[in-house]
Design an enzyme around this catalytic site. Structure first.
Site, mmCIF file in Angstrom:
data_model
loop_
_atom_site.group_PDB
_atom_site.id
_atom_site.type_symbol
_atom_site.label_atom_id
_atom_site.label_comp_id
_atom_site.label_asym_id
_atom_site.label_seq_id
_atom_site.Cartn_x
_atom_site.Cartn_y
_atom_site.Cartn_z
ATOM 1 C CB VAL A 15 -1.047 0.097 1.148
ATOM 2 C CG1 VAL A 15 -1.862 1.177 1.092
ATOM 3 C CG2 VAL A 15 -1.823 -1.207 1.274
ATOM 4 C CG ASP A 16 3.269 2.592 3.265
ATOM 5 O OD1 ASP A 16 2.652 3.675 3.423
ATOM 6 O OD2 ASP A 16 3.695 2.167 4.285
ATOM 7 C CB ILE A 17 5.008 0.103 -2.581
ATOM 8 C CG1 ILE A 17 6.588 -0.424 -1.750
ATOM 9 C CG2 ILE A 17 5.811 0.040 -4.169
ATOM 10 C CD1 ILE A 17 6.994 -1.667 -1.649
#
Length: 384
Positions: free
Chosen positions: A172-174
């Site tokens: 999700v962060d990536i």
């Protein structure tokens, strides 16, 4: 090669942890002049180890993977004088990337909407947050694994009879980092026409929802709640991991009727392609259990490397299930320069390849505050 498509672009990286730093690193890789601002205690990911890359354990491998090609400045933004310094740095920036807790920049008198947009109308301001700053969840902190759960991603990841699983990377962060990178570039392109900057508003909750295809499309069309299918594809068969001789693992993606015919031919049972239960993909999905009972034993008789090569020669996508070490050592990965180095530093390379512009050579992440004196002097501050 010019060392990047973004020379002269000035980026101020006020972010920490993953999504913001990765977005800023991507801009730096493509030639932008990026200054990372850290608190005196440093980005907390500096301590997210082991492994660490120095004997003093001040820099983790985690931090190192997200912060190359940046200058580094230390400011204590709890202090008014350092907030004034930051304001002067923003005045010279084209892009600001930040992921502070909602309300922090407003408390410091540096909110984009109420001040910076008016003071610096050409500024592109990228704000990354968990859920956004308004709405029922607005302002709440967001972490990758929590968003994987909240956004439905964990519900479709794992074995059918097991618990929901977190994806093994902070996906999700990536994803949010890549969306922030794209958003910044879109805003810069629009600025070239309008002369005005704008807010790039990225949230982890939006990012995870954007990852749900094809499950989201299936639910919106049918109303049926998707279920976990392990390594298998929910709407294509056979498209999954198979065990080969000696417990070797091979992923096979026979996504078309022609590929399926090639698969069963290589397995020595070409007549299976003519079985009405398996004639079309929809038939193979409906009769997945019967299909696997028929072909799984055939895989156990074959060497994974030999079978994979034979399938690729027939146009059937297949590949070994590598561990991280094997993946980063693979000949094609190295050929594509997806591992880069600068002295002792080694990192993942730049995935976006531009034929004329190229990318900036990798430079190891700077030590905490390494460029404070130089950068502040360039902004007219006397440190004497």
């Amino acid at each position: 090669m010019t060392g990047g498509a973004l020379p002269g672009l000035r980026v101020l990286d006020l972010s920490r942890v993953l999504a913001g730093p990765l977005c800023a690193q991507m801009l730096a890789d493509h030639g932008a002049e990026v200054v990372k601002v850290e608190a005196p205690s440093g980005d907390e990911t500096r301590r997210w180890g082991p492994p660490f890359v120095d004997e003093a354990e001040t820099t983790s491998a985690y931090y190192q993977g997200l912060n190359r090609n940046k200058a580094n400045v230390v400011l204590d933004l709890r202090l008014e004088k350092d907030r004034e310094t930051l304001y002067a740095m923003i005045a010279r920036a084209d892009v600001v990337v930040e992921n502070f807790k909602a309300g922090t920049m407003r408390r410091w008198g540096l909110e984009y909407e109420s001040r910076l947009a008016g003071d610096f109308p050409r500024l592109v301001y990228c704000r990354i947050s968990g859920y956004g700053v308004d709405g029922p969840m607005g302002g709440r902190p967001g972490y990758d694994a929590v968003l994987q759960a909240y956004g439905g991603l964990m519900s479709v990841n794992g074995e059918p009879d097991g618990d929901p699983l977190r994806v093994g990377v902070p996906i999700v962060d990536i994803t949010a980092a890549h969306q922030a990178f794209a958003g910044v570039l879109l805003a810069l392109m629009e600025r070239a026409t309008s002369g005005r900057g704008q807010l790039v508003d990225i949230t982890l909750s939006d990012a995870v929802v954007s990852l749900l295809h094809p499950h989201s499309a299936a639910y919106l069309a049918s109303g049926a709640i998707p279920v976990r299918t392990g390594a298998a594809h929910p709407t294509v068969a056979p498209y999954q991991v198979f065990r080969c001789e000696g417990e070797q693992l091979l992923f096979v993606a026979a996504a078309s009727d022609a590929q399926f015919a090639g698969l069963v031919d290589v397995l020595g049972h070409p007549h299976v392609a003519g079985d009405p239960r398996f004639a079309r993909n929809r038939d193979r999905v409906v009769n997945r259990t019967a299909l696997l009972e028929l072909i799984e034993p055939l895989f156990l008789l074959r060497d994974a490397d030999e079978l994979g090569a034979a399938l690729l020669a027939r146009g059937v996508p297949a590949g070994p299930v590598n561990d991280v070490g094997a993946a980063l050592s693979a000949a094609q990965v190295r050929h594509r320069q997806m591992v880069v180095a600068d002295g002792a530093y080694r990192g993942v390379g730049v995935p976006i390849k531009l034929s004329r512009s190229g990318a900036r050579p990798a430079r190891a992440p700077a030590a905490l505050g390494a460029d404070t004196a130089r950068i502040l002097a360039e902004h007219g501050f006397d440190l004497g």
